[in-house]
Every structure is written in C-alpha cells, then in structure tokens.
Design a protein around this motif. Structure first.
Motif, PDB file in Angstrom:
ATOM      1  N   ILE A 139       0.838  -1.205   0.000  1.00 54.62           N
ATOM      2  CA  ILE A 139       0.000   0.000   0.000  1.00 54.62           C
ATOM      3  C   ILE A 139       0.868   1.249   0.000  1.00 54.62           C
ATOM      4  N   MET A 159      -8.773   3.625  -2.446  1.00 48.17           N
ATOM      5  CA  MET A 159      -8.642   2.293  -1.857  1.00 48.17           C
ATOM      6  C   MET A 159      -9.639   2.112  -0.718  1.00 48.17           C
ATOM      7  N   GLN A 210      -3.411   4.308   4.053  1.00 47.67           N
ATOM      8  CA  GLN A 210      -4.047   4.888   2.879  1.00 47.67           C
ATOM      9  C   GLN A 210      -4.373   6.360   3.089  1.00 47.67           C
ATOM     10  N   SER A 265      -3.740   9.254   0.505  1.00 49.88           N
ATOM     11  CA  SER A 265      -4.842  10.085   0.009  1.00 49.88           C
ATOM     12  C   SER A 265      -4.519  11.569   0.147  1.00 49.88           C
TER      13      SER A 265
END
Length: 554
Positions: free
Chosen positions: A409, A417, A453, A457
């Motif tokens: 990731i 995601m 994430q 982002s």
C-alpha cells in the motif's frame, strides 16, 4: 369534472433496495415493469398496497441489514396497514430459497433474480396471499438474531466450491423454479441457478440522478474465489449482446446522461462466454489470454464494446467498474488509451498481495503478476486513477503477511482504496478453513491499513491543488455534506472519514471528477452555486481534505 366513484385505484407499491449498483439496476427493472403495467410507485411505505424489499446477501453485515429491513417492514405493516403485501427479492432468496418461507413467515412472496421482469404478477399473488392470510391465525413473530443464526447454520451444510457447477443455459434445468403456494406459507418463486440478463426492451425506471446511470453489461461470475458467495447467488457469467448495450447507451445519452457506469460481476470477462466452442475454465491470466487471442476477428469483447460506446456522439464519460486483474490484456490497455470518453479510472479489486494469501483466496494471480500489471497500466495510461479493495483478517493471515500488504500500500500509492475485514461466510471454502482470526484482530488490521491509505490520500489530494480539472456537477451541498459524513459500501469498504467542517464557508456545489465513481469515492466541493447542475464544468482545485478536493470555477 369529478372522477367516477366506481373507478378502481391502481395498486400502489413501495420498494426498498439494498446493496450494490447491480442490485439497484434490478430494482429499476422491477419499477419499470410495474409502471408499464399501471402500478403506482410510492415512497410512503405505510400507504403502499405492497412493499418490496430488494435484498443483499454479499456478506454477513449486508445479510443482517436485509433481515432487519424485512422485519421492520412487517412491523410497520402490523401497526398501520395490515392488508399490505410484503415481497422479498434479490440475493437473499437466491441464497436461501428452500428455507426462507419457514424463517420469515411474515413475508407473502419471495422472488429471485430471474423473476424481476415478472414482478407485476408476483405483486398480485402477494396481495391475494395476504388477503387469505388475514383470515388465518397470525404467524409467530420471529427474532432477527434467531434468523441470522439459522441462516449461518444452513450455509454450513452448503457446498463450499461453486466453480464446477454447470451453466444451465441450453439445458432442461434452465427454468426449473422452486415454487411453493399454500395459504399458510409464502409464495417462493426462485430459479435454482439464475440465467436472467436484461435487454434493451426491458422496461426500466432509473433511480439515479438524471446525469448518470449504471449500465449492466453482464450478470453472474465464473471465478472460484474462496471467500465469495456470488456465483452461488447470481449464477454463471452471461454477457449481453453488444448491439443491445449500445442501443441502451444511446437512449441514456439522449435522456441527458453524462456518465455511463459499466457494471457486472467481472466486466473484463465480458464477451468471452459468447465465444464458439468454449470449454473449461479460463479464469487464470494465462488461459484467459490464450482464449482472447484465439477469438475470431469479429468477436465481441470488452474492447469492442468500449470502442463502439466511445464512438457514440455526445459529451459523456464511460466509467469501467468491477474489473478483475486476471483478465486485463494489452489490447484493453491500448483501447482505453485510444478512447477519450473512457474515464481515466480503473476499478480493480486485488484483495491481497502476499502470494500465500492470494493462493488461499484462489485469486488466480501471483504477486509479481499484479506488480507488473500495475506498472504496465500506469506506464501506458499516465495520470490513471487506480481504485482497489483489500481483505484483511482472512484465515491464515499472519502478521508477516499483513505487513507485506502494508508495504505494498505504501509503495504502490493507490489513488483510491477501500479495506474490508474478512467476513466469515458459511458455504464458502474460506468459511471452513482453519486459522480463523478474532474479530478484534481483523478490525485492528483494517484500521492500520486505512491509516496508511490516509497518508497516500492526502498526498494525492495535494497533487491536484493548482490544477484545472473537468467535473460533473451533481447538486448543492447540504450541511451534512460539508461535515463529511461517513459513507460506507458493502462492496468497497469504508471509503470516507470525518473531516473538518471549518474548511467550508459559504455555499458550495458537490461535483465529481474522472477520479471519483458515484457513491464510493471522494467529491469535489466547488465554492459558489452558479454552475449548472447535471453538466460538465472546468474548475481549479484550491485545496483538499483527507479524501475530497476543494475548487472554484475556472
């Protein structure tokens, strides 16, 4: 002139649809069929002659929501409209067709996926069934926890592998239906293995806003994923004809649709079931590639479909949803590169990256294959937005395996995601696997994955600042929008978190860019309120929150 006192009022039906976009299309078809037959649609459930609950049974939480909604509808009927018929449709009856009449005696009729276009007849039957039942002792009330426990128990005895079940098309079993009609028991009208696929002539009443629509290009799934119940509920993959899809797309564009979202269980498999002399499974990348390369020059594929839709006149986006990594080809990448109306957005659930986990999940792709595929897509399609989902807490997932996912990731930096915790589904291969993980461990891993994430982002949002982008304006922002209320999806995991309302002062419009699919991704908040709703606009990004962009008209 006053209406005749002897005029018979039309039947009024209320519909509650749960679950994914594919389920929503089924609901739209039911509404279209009902309206074609003179039925009145109402949003007031208490005043309806019949209420339909279109259910989801994708994971335990979705199944519980379906049962809750059914029982709440029955309670509302008892309190306010005892003559009302209650119908349950969708995936729950498909999954438990033999047992639901006993578990949910309050229901008057159950219907399956193959029956969506026959809903008007089933409404009549449900009304008659309800009228007959009012003259009999009321069924015993059921407890939702008992129903949920019984459904899990039923699934334990179901086969865990559905990949070798036959395709019933062209066989005497094609339309074999489980039908039970007695005054005391609900009507059950559900085919053993669904074969239905809509066509252009099927009536449909869209529930989405005027400017975007979902277009179902196929139904069913041929994949053997060990955690998934969908093939058992939805049947084998079956594609619509390309000309039929194009006909519907033309109609949608003429109605003002600016975004066509192509959906199915596996969009990249589209057309391969139509090939001549098809034998055996072609789910793996190697077999799929060989099958695709051996097709006749005029064969229908996702590439031919995208090219035809791209050639239709008008200013609109084509968004490709639900692709499988095993079925991406060089031809598909080149097709997207050459089709300017296809949104630079790829929805490709990967589920995990560690080799052992991919094998246990029966994903048919290796770790190296996935890494190479992503590199190839990004190299050929600069600026592409990649959306994926992962499952954490799958049986046998060690801390080492999970750490490899976190590393992936961090390094891959998916623009979009979502993360699921593994849902233990009886009746699947994974449901009977050893090394099931505690719920607390699953939740903690999900939080850690989403924390990684979140960093990505924020980086993605920052990259957009200062750029001008094309957006589709959706509506005026409400106070709830501006507080960034949580939004979740059974298919995409939790994809938004609470954000600071102080970012927003004054009036805003809500829009989406190419990077944002309806309901599951971020939004673009545009200062002011002068841009036309339902139309494209160019805006300049001036800021971002954790998952959204802030912009002003360019």
């Amino acid at each position: 002139m006053s209406s005749s006192p002897n005029k018979i009022s039309p039947i009024k039906v209320g519909l509650i649809s749960l679950g994914c976009a594919k389920n929503l299309v089924d609901a739209e078809i039911m509404l279209g069929s009902l309206m074609k037959n003179g039925v009145e649609i109402t949003n007031d459930a208490a005043s309806a002659d019949v209420v339909i609950v279109n259910t989801c049974s994708f994971i335990d939480a979705a199944q519980e929501e379906s049962v809750d909604t059914i029982l709440e509808s029955a309670e509302l009927r008892e309190a306010r409209n005892r003559g009302q018929g209650l119908i349950v449709s969708g995936c729950l009856p498909q999954r438990f067709r033999d047992d639901l009449p006993k578990l949910l005696p309050e229901v008057d009729a159950f219907m399956g996926i193959d029956q969506v276009a026959q809903v008007s007849d089933i409404v009549q039957q449900a009304l008659q069934h309800r009228a007959d039942r009012l003259n009999q002792p009321a069924p015993l009330k059921v407890n939702k926890k008992q129903v949920a426990a019984k459904l899990q128990q039923i699934d334990k005895s179901a086969p865990g592998d559905h990949s070798h079940e036959p395709n019933l098309r062209g066989t005497p079993l094609l339309n074999r239906t489980k039908t039970v009609i007695t005054p005391a028991a609900p009507l059950m009208n559900v085919n053993a293995r669904p074969v239905y696929i809509p066509d252009y002539e099927t009536p449909r009443f869209r529930l989405t806003p005027k400017h975007f629509a979902y277009l179902k290009i196929a139904e069913g799934c041929n994949h053997p994923c060990s955690f998934c119940i969908i093939p058992r509920m939805r049947g084998s993959h079956r594609s619509r004809g390309q000309s039929d899809i194009a006909h519907e797309a033309k109609q949608l564009i003429s109605e003002g649709v600016k975004e066509i979202n192509l959906i199915s269980q596996d969009s990249t498999y589209y057309g391969l079931d139509l090939r001549p002399k098809r034998e055996g499974s072609i789910a793996s990348p190697e077999k799929f590639k060989a099958a695709a390369q051996s097709l006749p020059a005029d064969a229908t594929t996702l590439c031919t479909l995208l090219r035809e839709l791209n050639g239709l006149p008008g200013d609109f986006w084509i968004r490709l949803l639900y692709t499988h990594p095993a079925h991406w080809t060089d031809d598909l990448i080149e097709t997207i590169a050459s089709c300017k109306k296809v949104a630079r957005y790829i929805d490709m659930p990967l589920q995990h990256i560690h080799q052992t986990m991919l094998e246990r999940m029966r994903r048919e792709t290796s770790q190296q294959y996935i890494v190479d595929l992503i590199a190839k897509i990004r190299a050929r399609l600069p600026g592409i937005i990649l959306r994926t989902t992962f499952i954490v807490g799958f049986p046998g997932e060690t801390e080492e395996y999970f750490e490899s996912l976190l590393k992936f990731i961090r390094e891959t930096k998916f623009e979009r995601m979502g993360v699921f915790t593994y849902s233990h589904e009886e009746g699947t291969r994974a449901g009977s696997m050893a090394a099931q993980l505690p719920e607390k461990t699953k939740q903690k891993r999900r939080e850690r994955a989403m924390a990684e994430q979140l960093k990505v982002s924020r980086e993605v949002g920052q990259r957009f600042v200062g750029r001008e982008i094309k957006v589709l304006v959706e509506r005026s922002a409400t106070d709830r929008d501006l507080k960034n209320a949580n939004v979740s999806s059974w298919e995409h995991g939790l994809i938004r978190g609470a954000g600071p309302a102080s970012e927003f002062k004054g009036r805003y419009l809500v829009a989406r860019g190419e990077a944002d699919a309806p309901d599951i991704d971020g939004r673009v908040y545009i200062a002011g309120s002068k841009l036309p709703i339902g139309e494209f606009a160019t805006v300049k990004v001036i800021g971002h929150t954790d998952y959204d962009l802030i912009a002003k008209p360019a």
